[in-house]
Design a protein around this motif. Structure first.
Motif: not given
Ligand SMILES: Nc1ncnc2c1ncn2[C@@H]1O[C@H](COP(=O)(O)OP(=O)(O)OP(=O)(O)O)[C@@H](O)[C@H]1O
Ligand SMILES: [Mg+2]
Length: 281
Positions: A28-29, A32, A53, A55-60, A72, A106, A184, A217
């Motif tokens: 990202y950016d 990151i 959990a 921030g694990a990277g599922k959506t990414t 994004e 989501e 999710e 999750q």
């Protein structure tokens, strides 16, 4: 002769696996680093879960597949993504929808000011097979989701969370997908409604042959419906296996099914992961 022998497995792989991520890295950016070498496969007509959990990277991972990362400021910087036998990592989201892969975001994302039916019809925007075919499919959606039929004239913003999730999935179905990336679906819904949503997923898989990659999750629920799962932590897949194996695995039970007590360490520190890592190296 020898080429014919070599060609056969390649064809078989193309038909049995609808989606394949090979060593994906996402940044990202420009700086990151979020996904670090993620690989996963979804068999054609399968239901596969990505677990992990916050921030694990599922959506990414899902957005990397559907090419929604650009919005994004994210980018796939390494690896390849193959959908239905074709490299798709440079395609636009619309091209991908036309090829049969669509994401349900989501948070459900219905157009609150439109009716349920208008929302469903927006899902057909990439289609070019005419109004009669679209109308037929709308009726089919109403058969699959009787609740949406009852609420067809209601403004989506005033329907329940469960109805909005059904509307979001129904809208995705209106694009006639081969595969849905579902982010999710359980979020913010009561357990009974979550079950209803997953039953719908099972029906769409069963009757309409739609493949699913579901980020959740809610490990417990997802592993009841998926046949295979990948567990992510800080941008990596730390464990994967048949759903049954994951449900019975002591470490998964401890960290994700809330069975054992005590302080939660990182899943990566637990024994079986280390064993697997040694076995891999
Ligand atoms: N647009 C962005 N810019 C920078 N970093 C981001 C962006 N979106 C997500 N991240 C970071 O990437 C990591 C993975 O986030 P992601 O949303 O993929 O996780 P997730 O597994 O879906 O989490 P959740 O269960 O909370 O939805 C997090 O550390 C997050 O802060
Ligand atoms: Mg997410």
């Amino acid at each position: 002769m020898s080429t014919a022998i070599l060609e056969k497995p390649a064809t078989a792989a193309a038909t049995d696996t609808i989606l394949s991520l090979n060593n994906i890295e996402v940044i990202y950016d420009h700086v990151i680093l979020v996904l670090k070498g993620v690989s996963l496969q979804v068999p054609r007509k399968g239901i596969v879960a990505i677990l992990g959990a916050n921030g694990a990277g599922k959506t990414t991972t899902l957005k990397a597949i559907s090419n929604l990362l650009k919005a994004e400021r994210g980018e796939v910087t390494k690896g390849s993504i193959v959908f239905d036998g074709e490299r798709v990592d440079k395609m636009s989201p619309n091209e991908l929808v036309r090829r049969g892969c669509i994401q349900v975001m989501e948070g459900r994302h219905c157009f609150g000011h439109l009716s349920i039916e208008e929302n469903l019809l927006t899902g057909a925007f990439t289609r070019r097979d005419g109004n009669a075919a679209i109308k037929r499919d709308l009726e089919k959606i109403y058969e699959l989701f009787p609740r949406l039929k009852q609420r067809r004239g209601s403004q989506a913003g005033y329907t329940s969370g469960g109805e909005q999730q059904m509307c979001a999935i129904g809208r995705a179905m209106m694009s006639k997908p081969k595969m849905i990336l579902l982010d999710e679906p359980s979020m913010g819904l009561a357990p009974q409604i979550v079950e209803e949503i997953f039953e719908i997923v099972r029906q769409l898989n069963d009757k309409e042959d739609v493949s699913f990659l579901v980020a959740e999750q809610n490990t417990n629920m997802a592993l009841r419906y998926a046949t295979y799962g990948y567990i992510m932590e800080t941008g990596r897949v730390v464990m994967d296996g048949e759903a049954k194996m994951l449900r019975e695995n002591e470490d998964v039970k401890e960290f994700y099914l809330g069975v054992a007590e005590g302080n939660k360490k990182s899943f990566r520190e637990v024994k079986s992961y280390k064993r697997r890592k040694r076995w891999l190296s």
